[in-house]
Write an enzyme that holds these catalytic residues in place. Structure first.
Site, short mmCIF file in Angstrom:
data_model
loop_
_atom_site.label_atom_id
_atom_site.label_comp_id
_atom_site.label_asym_id
_atom_site.label_seq_id
_atom_site.Cartn_x
_atom_site.Cartn_y
_atom_site.Cartn_z
N ASP A 107 0.86 -1.17 0.00
CA ASP A 107 0.00 0.00 0.00
C ASP A 107 0.90 1.23 0.00
OD1 ASP A 107 -2.50 1.43 0.48
OD2 ASP A 107 -3.14 -0.44 1.42
N ASP A 209 -3.11 4.66 -2.56
CA ASP A 209 -4.26 5.14 -1.80
C ASP A 209 -4.83 6.41 -2.44
OD1 ASP A 209 -5.63 4.68 0.86
OD2 ASP A 209 -5.02 6.76 1.16
N GLU A 272 -6.38 3.23 -6.17
CA GLU A 272 -7.68 3.25 -5.49
C GLU A 272 -8.43 4.48 -5.97
OE1 GLU A 272 -9.90 3.67 -1.18
OE2 GLU A 272 -8.12 4.83 -1.66
N HIS A 333 -11.39 -3.09 2.79
CA HIS A 333 -11.53 -2.73 4.20
C HIS A 333 -12.35 -1.47 4.43
CE1 HIS A 333 -8.11 -0.54 2.63
NE2 HIS A 333 -8.34 0.35 3.56
N ASP A 334 -12.86 -0.87 3.35
CA ASP A 334 -13.67 0.33 3.50
C ASP A 334 -15.15 0.10 3.19
OD1 ASP A 334 -11.43 1.93 4.11
OD2 ASP A 334 -10.99 2.21 1.99
C1 NOJ Z 1 -8.36 4.96 1.65
C2 NOJ Z 1 -8.14 3.82 2.58
O1 NOJ Z 1 -8.54 2.63 1.97
C3 NOJ Z 1 -8.89 4.13 3.86
O2 NOJ Z 1 -8.93 3.04 4.72
C4 NOJ Z 1 -8.27 5.34 4.50
O3 NOJ Z 1 -8.99 5.71 5.63
C5 NOJ Z 1 -8.22 6.52 3.52
N1 NOJ Z 1 -7.78 6.14 2.22
C6 NOJ Z 1 -7.29 7.58 4.00
O4 NOJ Z 1 -5.97 7.19 3.79
#
Ligand code: NOJ
Length: 539
Positions: A107, A209, A272, A333-334
């Site tokens: 990541d 990210d 992402e 994970h989001d």
């Molecule tokens: C995306 C990540 O997947 C998430 O978990 C994070 O809180 C935010 N970016 C901020 O970095």
């Protein structure tokens, strides 16, 4: 010449043929009894991942961090946080991954740092510090108001006042996560150098990210209001982030990263990006000089409706630039877990969809055993998104609960107290139980992965829609030599599949329902409720 024509058509690159598996390290496997997953835990589970058949392991941030956003607030990108282990654990993880013929993707978080990062500490020390412009500092508006109306993803204004130097700084997430200023070339050099550090060690690529956030509007114009805002949504959604994200210049930054990666042999750049299809595909770059795989989150964000899914697949296929390669994500994970969204029976159909679509599949740890969101009592919430907007039920903790391995205490995740509550049925619903059941979701995942890897039509073939209605989704995957028909019933009612002017005969190679594989079918099929079928058609 386009960059991805370097190899012949049927000779796929590893990240095209491979299957990505996201390891949320904190919740995967603890090795030292502190209740938090770690790098050694991942090493200990590599054999499991290899047996599952996934071959690209994406590990979430393990760098030094105050952990306010569970590692996405990095204070030193070239380090390992002691919570997760040591640099030599990391080196061993990389070596052991490679030994098993698998790849390791890290990541990378270039949009922001932790406020504890030395770059920010220097930047905030004074207005004339050489690193002042590495972050997004602005004077106050009239009467001391923030420079514009931009909002933070985790709630409130995106601008934080710094009393000492009398300016605001911008943070798209927490105030402890200041955004870097990607309009400053020194920032490019500094971040690229950090990426190089890991590439020199031999990592196989990065998941970048919030790639679409990297550059913000030069004139800092106010974002317009979102007329469709609903109160249960994050406050961030009150505005349309048209000036704070997805700016045209972002593609130059992505190309810079890609250029650097291309100096190494066959590394992958994953982005992402949460954007509608036509904006998303721009991240491949005009001539594929952008990200190899801008993450496609359609399956996570759209309703479980076969007609809508069929249309979106077509839109995506139609929008993909020449020579670019698609991808599909089933969990991260989001986002709420797929098995919670569609239910246990449909989770099997979802697995079949993911692993028969054209493009690199990504699954999230625990998806392969149908892990569900776990309800976390209010006083146990840990996720900043939940803590900062407590009235809105936005915590991501429910989809980050520890991996369920076996019937032992804490389901084999830890010998200590898990950092986050586990599913109540974890000692029954786990990897070990499913390994012993040939009809389990885990067994289905293994079979689907094996079939996909073996059959060229499934990992490399063209996609052709066949038919969809309010229950069925069907399509063909084909090469010049092989044809597969995929028929998915996305409902809990039986139905029949046939189509005018479409005659076919073939053998069911895999089914979500036991006892169906091996049967031959011709021109019409009685499809059971919640059933998915992968049929090898006669030539
Ligand atoms: C995306 C990540 O997947 C998430 O978990 C994070 O809180 C935010 N970016 C901020 O970095």
């Amino acid at each position: 010449m386009s960059r991805q024509t370097k190899k012949s058509k049927d000779q796929q690159l590893w990240w095209q043929k491979g299957i990505v598996y996201e390891v949320y390290i904190r919740s995967f496997q603890d090795s030292n009894g502190d209740g938090i997953g770690d790098l050694r835990g991942v090493i200990n589970r590599l054999d499991y991942l290899q047996a599952l058949g996934v071959n690209i392991i994406w590990v979430t941030p393990f760098y030094k961090s105050p952990m306010l956003d569970f590692g996405y607030d990095i204070s030193d990108f070239k380090s390992v946080d002691p919570m997760f282990g040591t640099m030599s654990d990391f080196d061993e993880l990389l070596e052991e991954t490679h030994k098993r013929g698998m790849k390791l993707v890290l990541d990378q978080v270039p949009n922001h740092t932790s406020d504890q990062h030395e770059w920010f500490q220097e930047s905030r020390s004074s207005k004339d510090n050489p690193k002042r412009d590495w972050f997004c500092w602005e004077d106050a508006g009239e009467n001391g108001t923030p420079p514009n109306n931009w909002m933070a993803m985790f709630g409130g204004s995106a601008w934080e006042w710094d009393e000492k130097t009398k300016q605001y700084y911008y943070h798209a997430f927490l105030k402890e996560q200041p955004d870097l200023n990607w309009r400053n070339p020194e920032v490019h050099q500094a971040v690229l150098k950090e990426m190089q550090f890991w590439l020199d060690k031999g990592v196989d690529g990065f998941r970048v990210d919030v790639m679409w956030h990297l550059i913000k509007d030069e004139y800092l114009r106010d974002n317009p209001e979102n007329a469709d805002y609903k109160p249960e949504q994050p406050t961030y959604n009150q505005l349309l982030p048209v000036y704070s994200t997805d700016q045209p210049e972002v593609h130059d930054i992505v190309a810079l990263m890609r250029d650097m990666l291309d100096k190494y042999e066959e590394r992958v750049l994953i982005g992402e990006i949460y954007l509608p299809i036509h904006q998303l595909v721009n991240y491949y770059g005009d001539d594929n000089e952008g990200a190899h795989l801008p993450f496609n989150f359609m399956l996570l964000t759209m309703p479980w409706d076969p007609k809508k899914i069929a249309t979106s697949i077509d839109e995506y296929e139609g929008a993909l630039p020449n020579n670019s390669w698609p991808n599909w994500v089933i969990g991260n994970h989001d986002q709420s877990r797929m098995a919670t969204k569609v239910g246990e029976a449909q989770a099997r159909v979802a697995a079949m969809l993911l692993l028969t679509l054209r493009g690199t599949p990504t699954l999230y740890y625990g998806d392969e055993i149908g892990m569900q969101d776990v309800s976390i009592p209010k006083d146990e919430v840990q996720d900043p998104q939940g803590l900062h907007m407590p009235d809105k039920d936005l915590s991501r903790d429910p989809y980050r609960t520890p991996m369920q391995w076996d019937e032992s205490e804490h389901a084999g995740f830890t010998s200590g107290m898990p950092w986050l509550r586990m599913a109540e049925n974890a000692r029954q619903h786990n990897v070990k139980a499913q390994e012993e059941d040939e009809n389990s979701l885990l067994s289905l995942y293994k079979k689907l992965i094996r079939l996909r890897q073996q059959e060229q039509a499934l990992h490399a073939g063209r996609y052709r829609p066949v038919y969809s209605d309010k229950q069925l989704l069907s399509y063909i995957r084909e090469t010049d030599e092989q044809r597969y028909l995929v028929v998915l019933n996305l409902s809990d009612k039986p139905c029949s599949f046939s189509k005018e002017n479409f005659s076919f005969s073939g053998e069911i190679k895999l089914a979500t329902t036991p006892g169906r594989a091996g049967t031959t079918v011709r021109n019409s099929i009685e499809v059971k409720k919640d059933e998915g079928l992968v049929i090898k058609l006669e030539a």
